[in-house]
Design a protein around this motif. Sequence first.
Motif, PDB file in Angstrom:
ATOM      1  N   SER A 194       0.840  -1.198   0.000  1.00 24.38           N
ATOM      2  CA  SER A 194       0.000   0.000   0.000  1.00 24.38           C
ATOM      3  C   SER A 194       0.877   1.250   0.000  1.00 24.38           C
ATOM      4  O   SER A 194       1.977   1.247   0.543  1.00 24.38           O
ATOM      5  N   LYS A 195       0.350   2.302  -0.598  1.00 28.22           N
ATOM      6  CA  LYS A 195       1.115   3.543  -0.724  1.00 28.22           C
ATOM      7  C   LYS A 195       0.326   4.699  -0.110  1.00 28.22           C
ATOM      8  O   LYS A 195      -0.877   4.829  -0.337  1.00 28.22           O
ATOM      9  N   VAL A 196       1.007   5.538   0.647  1.00 31.66           N
ATOM     10  CA  VAL A 196       0.418   6.794   1.097  1.00 31.66           C
ATOM     11  C   VAL A 196       0.448   7.759  -0.077  1.00 31.66           C
ATOM     12  O   VAL A 196       1.501   7.985  -0.683  1.00 31.66           O
ATOM     13  N   SER A 197      -0.695   8.312  -0.443  1.00 32.68           N
ATOM     14  CA  SER A 197      -0.767   9.160  -1.625  1.00 32.68           C
ATOM     15  C   SER A 197      -0.002  10.458  -1.415  1.00 32.68           C
ATOM     16  O   SER A 197      -0.097  11.089  -0.358  1.00 32.68           O
ATOM     17  N   MET A 198       0.738  10.843  -2.441  1.00 37.58           N
ATOM     18  CA  MET A 198       1.474  12.110  -2.432  1.00 37.58           C
ATOM     19  C   MET A 198       0.955  13.048  -3.515  1.00 37.58           C
ATOM     20  O   MET A 198       1.602  14.026  -3.858  1.00 37.58           O
ATOM     21  N   THR A 199      -0.228  12.759  -4.051  1.00 34.94           N
ATOM     22  CA  THR A 199      -0.725  13.538  -5.174  1.00 34.94           C
ATOM     23  C   THR A 199      -1.051  14.974  -4.780  1.00 34.94           C
ATOM     24  O   THR A 199      -1.469  15.246  -3.642  1.00 34.94           O
ATOM     25  N   THR A 200      -0.852  15.875  -5.713  1.00 31.77           N
ATOM     26  CA  THR A 200      -1.254  17.272  -5.543  1.00 31.77           C
ATOM     27  C   THR A 200      -2.431  17.616  -6.451  1.00 31.77           C
ATOM     28  O   THR A 200      -2.812  18.771  -6.572  1.00 31.77           O
ATOM     29  N   THR A 201      -3.007  16.601  -7.089  1.00 32.42           N
ATOM     30  CA  THR A 201      -4.130  16.813  -7.999  1.00 32.42           C
ATOM     31  C   THR A 201      -5.341  17.372  -7.249  1.00 32.42           C
ATOM     32  O   THR A 201      -5.664  16.922  -6.148  1.00 32.42           O
ATOM     33  N   LYS A 202      -5.995  18.335  -7.864  1.00 34.20           N
ATOM     34  CA  LYS A 202      -7.251  18.877  -7.350  1.00 34.20           C
ATOM     35  C   LYS A 202      -8.269  18.896  -8.478  1.00 34.20           C
ATOM     36  O   LYS A 202      -7.921  19.136  -9.635  1.00 34.20           O
ATOM     37  N   ILE A 203      -9.520  18.607  -8.152  1.00 36.15           N
ATOM     38  CA  ILE A 203     -10.573  18.586  -9.163  1.00 36.15           C
ATOM     39  C   ILE A 203     -11.778  19.373  -8.672  1.00 36.15           C
ATOM     40  O   ILE A 203     -11.961  19.573  -7.471  1.00 36.15           O
ATOM     41  N   THR A 204     -12.587  19.805  -9.619  1.00 32.79           N
ATOM     42  CA  THR A 204     -13.772  20.594  -9.294  1.00 32.79           C
ATOM     43  C   THR A 204     -14.999  19.700  -9.212  1.00 32.79           C
ATOM     44  O   THR A 204     -14.994  18.556  -9.678  1.00 32.79           O
ATOM     45  N   ALA A 205     -16.056  20.252  -8.656  1.00 32.65           N
ATOM     46  CA  ALA A 205     -17.323  19.523  -8.589  1.00 32.65           C
ATOM     47  C   ALA A 205     -17.824  19.178  -9.982  1.00 32.65           C
ATOM     48  O   ALA A 205     -18.314  18.064 -10.222  1.00 32.65           O
ATOM     49  N   ASP A 206     -17.701  20.123 -10.912  1.00 33.57           N
ATOM     50  CA  ASP A 206     -18.155  19.861 -12.285  1.00 33.57           C
ATOM     51  C   ASP A 206     -17.385  18.710 -12.911  1.00 33.57           C
ATOM     52  O   ASP A 206     -17.959  17.895 -13.647  1.00 33.57           O
ATOM     53  N   GLU A 207     -16.081  18.625 -12.638  1.00 37.57           N
ATOM     54  CA  GLU A 207     -15.281  17.521 -13.180  1.00 37.57           C
ATOM     55  C   GLU A 207     -15.714  16.190 -12.567  1.00 37.57           C
ATOM     56  O   GLU A 207     -15.717  15.155 -13.249  1.00 37.57           O
ATOM     57  N   ILE A 208     -16.077  16.185 -11.309  1.00 38.58           N
ATOM     58  CA  ILE A 208     -16.558  14.956 -10.666  1.00 38.58           C
ATOM     59  C   ILE A 208     -17.821  14.451 -11.363  1.00 38.58           C
ATOM     60  O   ILE A 208     -17.924  13.273 -11.715  1.00 38.58           O
ATOM     61  N   PHE A 209     -18.784  15.332 -11.577  1.00 38.75           N
ATOM     62  CA  PHE A 209     -20.029  14.930 -12.235  1.00 38.75           C
ATOM     63  C   PHE A 209     -19.773  14.474 -13.669  1.00 38.75           C
ATOM     64  O   PHE A 209     -20.364  13.503 -14.137  1.00 38.75           O
ATOM     65  N   ARG A 210     -18.862  15.161 -14.362  1.00 39.65           N
ATOM     66  CA  ARG A 210     -18.577  14.810 -15.750  1.00 39.65           C
ATOM     67  C   ARG A 210     -17.927  13.443 -15.851  1.00 39.65           C
ATOM     68  O   ARG A 210     -18.267  12.634 -16.728  1.00 39.65           O
ATOM     69  N   MET A 211     -16.990  13.129 -14.926  1.00 44.01           N
ATOM     70  CA  MET A 211     -16.311  11.841 -14.965  1.00 44.01           C
ATOM     71  C   MET A 211     -17.264  10.694 -14.621  1.00 44.01           C
ATOM     72  O   MET A 211     -17.208   9.625 -15.233  1.00 44.01           O
ATOM     73  N   MET A 212     -18.137  10.906 -13.648  1.00 40.08           N
ATOM     74  CA  MET A 212     -19.093   9.852 -13.301  1.00 40.08           C
ATOM     75  C   MET A 212     -20.077   9.624 -14.447  1.00 40.08           C
ATOM     76  O   MET A 212     -20.440   8.475 -14.754  1.00 40.08           O
ATOM     77  N   LYS A 213     -20.501  10.683 -15.102  1.00 43.23           N
ATOM     78  CA  LYS A 213     -21.391  10.551 -16.258  1.00 43.23           C
ATOM     79  C   LYS A 213     -20.694   9.783 -17.374  1.00 43.23           C
ATOM     80  O   LYS A 213     -21.297   8.908 -18.023  1.00 43.23           O
ATOM     81  N   ALA A 214     -19.409  10.090 -17.613  1.00 45.24           N
ATOM     82  CA  ALA A 214     -18.654   9.388 -18.655  1.00 45.24           C
ATOM     83  C   ALA A 214     -18.530   7.900 -18.336  1.00 45.24           C
ATOM     84  O   ALA A 214     -18.650   7.054 -19.220  1.00 45.24           O
ATOM     85  N   LEU A 215     -18.302   7.558 -17.056  1.00 49.90           N
ATOM     86  CA  LEU A 215     -18.215   6.146 -16.663  1.00 49.90           C
ATOM     87  C   LEU A 215     -19.534   5.432 -16.939  1.00 49.90           C
ATOM     88  O   LEU A 215     -19.557   4.328 -17.483  1.00 49.90           O
ATOM     89  N   GLN A 216     -20.622   6.054 -16.581  1.00 50.01           N
ATOM     90  CA  GLN A 216     -21.932   5.429 -16.787  1.00 50.01           C
ATOM     91  C   GLN A 216     -22.243   5.270 -18.272  1.00 50.01           C
ATOM     92  O   GLN A 216     -22.832   4.272 -18.681  1.00 50.01           O
ATOM     93  N   GLU A 217     -21.827   6.227 -19.086  1.00 44.07           N
ATOM     94  CA  GLU A 217     -22.061   6.124 -20.528  1.00 44.07           C
ATOM     95  C   GLU A 217     -21.219   5.024 -21.156  1.00 44.07           C
ATOM     96  O   GLU A 217     -21.634   4.405 -22.144  1.00 44.07           O
TER      97      GLU A 217
END
Length: 261
Positions: free
Chosen positions: A122-145
């Motif tokens: 297991s790895k402790v995440s070191m990511t600095t990535t940040k995402i917006t609420a709109d990106e969250i909804f868009r990615m979930m919609k893309a997965l469902q499609e």
Amino acid sequence: MQKDITYHQPIIKYHDGHFIEQTDNIATEFPLTLYVNQQEFATIVCSPTHLKELVLGFLASEGVIFRQADVKDIHLDDSKGFCHITLNRDIEQHYGHYTKRMISSCCGKSRQFYFVNDAATSKVSMTTTKITADEIFRMMKALQEESTDFKQTGGLHNAAISDGKDFYIHRSDIGRHNALDKLFGYCIQQRIPIRDKVLIFSGRISSEILIKASKIGVGIILSKSAPTDLAIRLADDLNITAVGFIRNQSFNIYSHSERII
């Protein structure tokens, strides 16, 4: 030749007081036995697609390999359900002793070895990535499609990896762990760095899924379903942002909310 992820099954459907003969799409369940350096290693019950990705991702998440270069050869005989993997080193020297294991599609057998190597892989995440609420909804919609096989069968888990904007790859499997291993294997094959990526998942965020995400190395996991209490505690400890119940323009942030802006 790769087998189909679904097959057609004659059924009798009862609807509105009537019995109707028709055909239904059923998810294919396929046992794949892995031999590592000529020793039987594990049998994975999976969907018979993207099997080399699955093998690579599974071995990497178990700490057996770390990169594509660790593998000398993979010979897949999917007609008989065998995969022979030759490593460029002795597995015993670097990883200890393995015994034969059955890893079921519902992951119920995984608990027998679940805590053996988690601390090492297991790895402790070191990511600095940040995402917006709109990106969250868009990615979930893309997965469902993209989840056309699930819509046909209702019997598959779906997962995808994205950078939150452009990069997007989707995989399906009857086993939720397997879907993630296929993504991991794809990234290993393509030499894609994973630390700054986002994992999008169709199912519940259990402790096993959270551990699998940490082994892959992602720092954000998104799901349309709920997390468990242990998954939340692990996410907090491993510096992973867990977001659940993504639906109807709403979601819940359970850990490390600073990455959602």
